[in-house]
Each structure stands twice: as structure tokens, then as C-alpha cells.
Design a protein around this motif. Sequence first.
Motif, PDB file in Angstrom:
ATOM      1  N   THR A 179       1.164 -12.899  15.156  1.00 18.45           N
ATOM      2  CA  THR A 179       2.532 -12.698  16.068  1.00 18.45           C
ATOM      3  C   THR A 179       3.682 -13.326  15.378  1.00 18.45           C
ATOM      4  N   LEU A 180       3.771 -14.268  14.346  1.00 14.88           N
ATOM      5  CA  LEU A 180       4.691 -14.785  13.771  1.00 14.88           C
ATOM      6  C   LEU A 180       4.964 -14.601  12.204  1.00 14.88           C
ATOM      7  N   ARG A 181       3.860 -15.052  11.764  1.00 16.66           N
ATOM      8  CA  ARG A 181       3.933 -15.451  10.149  1.00 16.66           C
ATOM      9  C   ARG A 181       3.621 -14.436   9.169  1.00 16.66           C
ATOM     10  N   THR A 182       3.294 -13.258   9.658  1.00 15.29           N
ATOM     11  CA  THR A 182       2.737 -12.076   8.716  1.00 15.29           C
ATOM     12  C   THR A 182       3.765 -11.349   8.204  1.00 15.29           C
ATOM     13  N   ASN A 183       3.914 -11.213   6.782  1.00 14.45           N
ATOM     14  CA  ASN A 183       4.866 -10.407   5.929  1.00 14.45           C
ATOM     15  C   ASN A 183       4.719  -9.102   6.393  1.00 14.45           C
ATOM     16  N   LEU A 184       5.856  -8.268   6.837  1.00 12.43           N
ATOM     17  CA  LEU A 184       5.970  -6.837   7.307  1.00 12.43           C
ATOM     18  C   LEU A 184       5.142  -6.156   6.178  1.00 12.43           C
ATOM     19  N   ALA A 185       5.453  -6.624   4.933  1.00  8.29           N
ATOM     20  CA  ALA A 185       4.963  -5.626   3.955  1.00  8.29           C
ATOM     21  C   ALA A 185       3.453  -5.785   3.718  1.00  8.29           C
ATOM     22  N   SER A 186       2.768  -6.631   4.292  1.00 12.33           N
ATOM     23  CA  SER A 186       1.171  -6.782   4.225  1.00 12.33           C
ATOM     24  C   SER A 186       0.457  -5.505   4.761  1.00 12.33           C
ATOM     25  N   PHE A 187       1.220  -4.995   5.961  1.00 20.12           N
ATOM     26  CA  PHE A 187       0.496  -3.957   6.658  1.00 20.12           C
ATOM     27  C   PHE A 187       1.328  -2.603   6.534  1.00 20.12           C
ATOM     28  N   LEU A 188       2.657  -2.676   6.269  1.00 17.22           N
ATOM     29  CA  LEU A 188       3.448  -1.427   6.277  1.00 17.22           C
ATOM     30  C   LEU A 188       3.649  -0.806   4.887  1.00 17.22           C
ATOM     31  N   ASP A 189       3.457   0.523   4.496  1.00 11.60           N
ATOM     32  CA  ASP A 189       3.852   0.903   3.292  1.00 11.60           C
ATOM     33  C   ASP A 189       5.051   1.869   3.338  1.00 11.60           C
ATOM     34  N   LYS A 190       5.487   1.958   4.817  1.00  6.83           N
ATOM     35  CA  LYS A 190       6.674   2.976   4.899  1.00  6.83           C
ATOM     36  C   LYS A 190       7.008   2.382   6.587  1.00  6.83           C
ATOM     37  N   VAL A 191       8.278   3.067   6.831  1.00  6.30           N
ATOM     38  CA  VAL A 191       8.882   2.880   8.098  1.00  6.30           C
ATOM     39  C   VAL A 191       9.452   4.167   8.533  1.00  6.30           C
ATOM     40  N   GLU A 192       9.297   4.443   9.754  1.00 10.94           N
ATOM     41  CA  GLU A 192       9.904   5.885  10.197  1.00 10.94           C
ATOM     42  C   GLU A 192      11.252   5.386  11.016  1.00 10.94           C
ATOM     43  N   LEU A 193      12.324   6.151  10.576  1.00  7.64           N
ATOM     44  CA  LEU A 193      13.596   5.860  11.087  1.00  7.64           C
ATOM     45  C   LEU A 193      14.462   7.151  11.212  1.00  7.64           C
ATOM     46  N   ASN A 194      14.871   7.470  12.131  1.00  9.56           N
ATOM     47  CA  ASN A 194      15.936   8.627  12.545  1.00  9.56           C
ATOM     48  C   ASN A 194      15.294   9.906  11.514  1.00  9.56           C
ATOM     49  N   GLY A 195      13.907  10.063  11.943  1.00 15.21           N
ATOM     50  CA  GLY A 195      13.097  11.257  11.240  1.00 15.21           C
ATOM     51  C   GLY A 195      12.746  11.307  10.015  1.00 15.21           C
ATOM     52  N   LYS A 196      12.904  10.086   9.286  1.00 18.12           N
ATOM     53  CA  LYS A 196      12.888  10.088   7.668  1.00 18.12           C
ATOM     54  C   LYS A 196      11.923   8.943   7.678  1.00 18.12           C
ATOM     55  N   SER A 197      11.219   8.817   6.419  1.00 19.82           N
ATOM     56  CA  SER A 197      10.204   7.974   6.126  1.00 19.82           C
ATOM     57  C   SER A 197      10.642   7.092   5.011  1.00 19.82           C
TER      58      SER A 197
END
Length: 340
Positions: A179-197
Motif C-alpha cells: 500500500t505504501l512502498r511499492t515503486n509504480l514502475a514495478s507493476f506498470l508498463d504504461k498508464v492510460e490518460l485522456n484516451g492515450k497510453s
Amino acid sequence: MKIAGFDIGGANTDLAVIDFEKGEIKNIEVDFAYLPMWSNNDDLSHVLIELIENICHLSEIDAVGISMTAELVDAYDTKKEGVLDVVKKCEEAFSCPIAYVGIDGMMTKSEIEKNPLKAAAANWIATAQIATLISDNCIFIDTGSTTTDIIPIKEGRECAIGKSDFDRSATGELVYTGTLRTNLASFLDKVELNGKSYRVASELFAQTADVYMVLDLIDEKDYICDTFDGEGKSKLDCAKRIARVVCADLEMLSMDDVTEMCEYIHQKQVEQIAGGLKQVCETQGLNLIVTTGLGKDILDKKAAELLGLEVKSMGDILTDDECTVAPAVGTAVMMEKFLN
């Protein structure tokens, strides 16, 4: 009888002091401290005593139970070295009876010295003691600051296939996300925002605590770990760090944009935990989930609901603060049984 139960993690050390009367719990008081064992492990003895003194005088404690996961930090070359160092520091801190949670139950110092790895990362054994108070047949899921334990219980006994963190990472019973200490890049390869990846930057820019601050799912008192950039923990500070994950800043992104990113990231972490939970459910044939830990409502309940599973909370029998330190509560319960 007053027993202190500690859960000594790599980043946080949790305490539950329980008053027992004829084997029944009469009162529970809890506390915790942020103690990065990778850099400050020499402070452990002092922190253990200080945590107890925040609740009662040390002389009031009749016995101490210890569970640990701190042996994995990179201050130690091996887990064996880590376990033995934690034991040494605990023995230096207390003169009352002490025992340690192992995969087969409580262990004395001499037993640990013969087989240190039995006490490595065994705190989930302690949490199982509490889950059985809700159901004898369930899967308990405990997401703390750093990791998620997913442990099956049948006929009132834990029946995990894996016994070490290494083994459990293959069985679904350990998902290294928190819940606190996990690097976002460890489980994400992309982020969806405003219809784009947008592909993410594989850097130590932001962690999950930043996401849940922006989404108002935690507040600053919950954000007990260090920030990656050494800056503040306000919602604005967190948003700045999250913007960097897509190589942007708050002149390029609005707070609404960052909030949209956070909602996407939250869902991806829920799906990550659901993957481990699904594996354990299919292996064990269990469909009742008992949640606990800081992430019990933020992540665990949502992961179970995503899979269409029945969910109960340890919050039905413990306060939210007690759920957050459930392994420490369970350790004190195991210590009381061990003494009697």
C-alpha cells in the motif's frame, strides 16, 4: 498476563501489547515505528523498548513474542545472517521470556540457532491465528506497506503450499506489492490518460503511497515511509512525483489528469493482487476471503470482489489499527499459547 508481540519488518516494526486473563484477551494496545532495517538495523533494540514504553512500563511485560521479515534487507548477505542478527538484538533488549514465530510454531533462541530459516518471513503464520477466529475455512489476505500475503486456511489450520518467501512467490501466496512502498514502475508498463497510453519511466519517481494520498485513501499519518525524492507528503507533493512517472510535471498535467492516472494505477495494483488470489483460490478450492492490513479495503476487498468472491474483514473483530498490525497481534496470541 501482559504479552508484547512484535512484527519486525524491513521498513516497519509493529507492536501489539495484549492483556490476557485465563487465556482470554482482555485488552489490546498497538503501536508501530518506521525503522529501515537496511540502514538502521543497529537501532532495533532501542526501538523495541521505546515502542513498549509508549504503551506501558517495560517491567509490566511478562513475555515477548517476535515475528520477522527483516532478514531479507540488503544489510545482510544472507537470510540466515539476518535472522540471527534480529534474534541477537531482541535477546539484548529483553530479560523476560522470548520466543520467535517459525513455520512450525514458536521457537526458542536455541532452536533458531539450529535452523534460522524456519523463522524467516514467518509472520503470516501469526496472522493465520486471527483469521481462524472468523472462519476455519478461508483465505486470508494481508496487504501491508510492502507485501501481500495470501494464505489458505482449512479446518482451522493454515495450509500454505509455500513455506518460504521464495516458494510462496511461485504459489501465489506472496505478491510483492504493498500500500505504501511499492515503486509504480514495478507493476506498470504504461498508464492510460485522456484516451492515450503512455509508457512509464523505470525510475524511483513515485510509490503507491503517493497514489493513495492523491485518491484520499490514506492520509499523511499513514504515509510513514520516506518519499523517493526526499520531499513532502502533501497531495501536491505526491502529484508532482506521479507526473514524473510519465516524464511530465504539473505544468504539463492538471490535478485532474494526475487523479485519472491514479485511478488507473489503483486498478492495476488490484489486478496484480487478484492474480495471486485467483491462483490460491483455484489451488485450494476456497472462496471466502478474509482481509486485513493497511490495504484491506483499499486493495484486498476490491481484488476479491473483482474475482466474485465472498469477502469478510478482520475489522469485524479488530479495530482498523489492530488490523494494520495483525501479525503482531497474532504473535502475542501465539506467545501466550506457547507459555501455557
